[in-house]
Design a protein around this motif. Structure first.
Motif, PDB file in Angstrom:
ATOM      1  N   GLY A 238       0.792  -1.227   0.000  1.00  0.00           N
ATOM      2  CA  GLY A 238       0.000   0.000   0.000  1.00  0.00           C
ATOM      3  C   GLY A 238       0.819   1.267   0.000  1.00  0.00           C
ATOM      4  O   GLY A 238       0.278   2.351   0.222  1.00  0.00           O
ATOM      5  N   VAL A 239       2.115   1.162  -0.260  1.00  0.00           N
ATOM      6  CA  VAL A 239       2.997   2.329  -0.303  1.00  0.00           C
ATOM      7  C   VAL A 239       3.544   2.534  -1.710  1.00  0.00           C
ATOM      8  O   VAL A 239       3.406   3.607  -2.303  1.00  0.00           O
ATOM      9  N   TYR A 240       4.189   1.505  -2.250  1.00  0.00           N
ATOM     10  CA  TYR A 240       4.800   1.604  -3.567  1.00  0.00           C
ATOM     11  C   TYR A 240       3.808   1.130  -4.633  1.00  0.00           C
ATOM     12  O   TYR A 240       3.179   0.082  -4.481  1.00  0.00           O
ATOM     13  N   PRO A 241       3.680   1.864  -5.724  1.00  0.00           N
ATOM     14  CA  PRO A 241       2.879   1.368  -6.846  1.00  0.00           C
ATOM     15  C   PRO A 241       3.501   0.102  -7.420  1.00  0.00           C
ATOM     16  O   PRO A 241       4.727  -0.056  -7.421  1.00  0.00           O
ATOM     17  N   PRO A 242       2.722  -0.837  -7.909  1.00  0.00           N
ATOM     18  CA  PRO A 242       3.301  -2.076  -8.450  1.00  0.00           C
ATOM     19  C   PRO A 242       4.030  -1.824  -9.772  1.00  0.00           C
ATOM     20  O   PRO A 242       3.703  -0.915 -10.528  1.00  0.00           O
ATOM     21  N   GLY A 243       5.051  -2.650  -9.999  1.00  0.00           N
ATOM     22  CA  GLY A 243       5.762  -2.628 -11.274  1.00  0.00           C
ATOM     23  C   GLY A 243       6.965  -1.718 -11.336  1.00  0.00           C
ATOM     24  O   GLY A 243       7.594  -1.618 -12.400  1.00  0.00           O
ATOM     25  N   LEU A 244       7.337  -1.039 -10.246  1.00  0.00           N
ATOM     26  CA  LEU A 244       8.521  -0.178 -10.272  1.00  0.00           C
ATOM     27  C   LEU A 244       9.784  -1.019 -10.106  1.00  0.00           C
ATOM     28  O   LEU A 244       9.860  -1.853  -9.202  1.00  0.00           O
ATOM     29  N   PRO A 245      10.794  -0.842 -10.967  1.00  0.00           N
ATOM     30  CA  PRO A 245      12.026  -1.639 -10.825  1.00  0.00           C
ATOM     31  C   PRO A 245      12.761  -1.306  -9.527  1.00  0.00           C
ATOM     32  O   PRO A 245      12.900  -0.138  -9.166  1.00  0.00           O
ATOM     33  N   VAL A 246      13.218  -2.341  -8.853  1.00  0.00           N
ATOM     34  CA  VAL A 246      13.898  -2.168  -7.560  1.00  0.00           C
ATOM     35  C   VAL A 246      15.348  -2.629  -7.630  1.00  0.00           C
ATOM     36  O   VAL A 246      16.272  -1.872  -7.327  1.00  0.00           O
ATOM     37  N   ALA A 247      15.551  -3.892  -8.008  1.00  0.00           N
ATOM     38  CA  ALA A 247      16.905  -4.446  -7.980  1.00  0.00           C
ATOM     39  C   ALA A 247      16.992  -5.605  -8.955  1.00  0.00           C
ATOM     40  O   ALA A 247      15.993  -6.036  -9.546  1.00  0.00           O
ATOM     41  N   ARG A 248      18.213  -6.096  -9.097  1.00  0.00           N
ATOM     42  CA  ARG A 248      18.466  -7.270  -9.934  1.00  0.00           C
ATOM     43  C   ARG A 248      19.327  -8.247  -9.130  1.00  0.00           C
ATOM     44  O   ARG A 248      20.276  -7.844  -8.444  1.00  0.00           O
TER      45      ARG A 248
END
Length: 306
Positions: A238-248
């Motif tokens: 409920g904080v970050y919108p889905p689908g944002l790249p974070v890490a690999r």
């Protein structure tokens, strides 16, 4: 010889010759004649040439101290001029070098801003741009300070992105500035989704503070995770919108003495050296509040009038 025959007159003290006036007239006429003759027939030219030839070495020797003095003065003047020109050239070269460095930095910053604007067009969540002012003074945390605060509408918990992915989350808000905790901080956790398998997990900051990495914890030792997998926000918090790249995913270690695998991930965002970021509104502020429940009518009392 009888004494009476001797001349008793004393000899003159000065021998008398032509008078001074006669000499003046003679030499004046001679000088006038020579001048007229030299002007018309140049009779004294060979004499002047001979005298000039004989006197040239004497003139050269007499003029050497003057030439040396003038040469020394010119040498020191040219030396000062050369030193001034060298200092001016070095100063100009330093300014040009600084401008070249600024051009490279501005070109890199322009490219990042373009990428950030492109990300802003893809993200539908309300956002605003901000600039990183400085890193937090605490060496045991990974936090930065941005130039947006309560006045700009920033709230605690707001996600922060750069042009490559999720950078962190706003943890403290002041009137004019805000504190952003980076995803690599040991106290930061973010729900992620493996885009290859669809498996969910939680990525934590590196607890060792020696490398800017993330750790995907509580994944089973036999979980389908491979190096190179892309992790994005799952949106379940409920904080970050889905689908944002974070890490690999960088490395996966499966140990027999542990039920969980040790998975090391590299953040996609520029956690060190970022200058411009984008602050999103938390998803919790965009959820429509639940409508108030209607009061349930109680049972009618006995004896009440119908």
């Amino acid at each position: 010889m009888p004494l009476g025959t001797l001349d008793g007159t004393p000899p003159p003290f000065f021998r008398q010759g032509p008078s001074a006036r006669s000499k003046l007239i003679f030499f004046s006429v001679l000088a006038l004649f020579l001048m007229v003759a030299d002007a018309r027939f140049e009779i004294a030219k060979p004499l002047r040439v001979a005298v000039a030839t004989v006197l040239y070495p004497v003139q050269w020797v007499a003029l050497q101290p003057v030439a040396w003095a003038q040469g020394g003065q010119k040498y020191f003047e040219s030396l000062k001029t050369s030193q001034a020109n060298e200092a001016a050239a070095l100063d100009k070269m330093n300014r040009q070098s600084q401008r070249a460095n600024q051009v490279d930095q501005l070109a890199l910053e322009n490219a990042r801003l373009r990428q950030l604007l492109g990300l802003r067009e893809r993200v539908t969540t309300p956002s605003q741009a901000a600039q990183v002012l400085y890193d937090a003074a605490d060496p045991y945390t990974r936090k930065v300070i941005i130039d947006r605060g309560l006045v700009a509408g920033v709230t605690a918990g707001s996600p922060v992105l750069d042009e490559a992915g999720v950078l962190g989350q706003v943890t403290r808000v002041y009137p004019l500035v805000s504190e952003v905790t980076l995803v690599t901080d040991r106290d930061q956790a973010i729900p992620v989704l493996n885009t290859r398998t669809g498996a969910r997990g939680v990525a934590f900051g590196d607890p060792s503070l020696r490398s800017s990495t993330l750790e995907l914890r509580f994944m089973a030792a036999n979980a389908d995770v491979q190096a190179g997998d892309l992790l994005t926000t799952s949106g379940v918090d409920g904080v970050y919108p889905p689908g944002l790249p974070v890490a690999r995913v960088e490395k996966v270690e499966r140990r027999v003495d542990s039920a969980f695998a040790r998975i090391t991930c590299a953040p996609l965002a520029l956690v060190s050296g970022v200058m411009h970021v984008m602050v999103l509104q938390p998803l919790t502020t965009q959820v429509t509040p639940r409508p108030a429940a209607e009061p349930v009518p109680g049972p009618a009392k006995k004896g009440a009038r119908k």
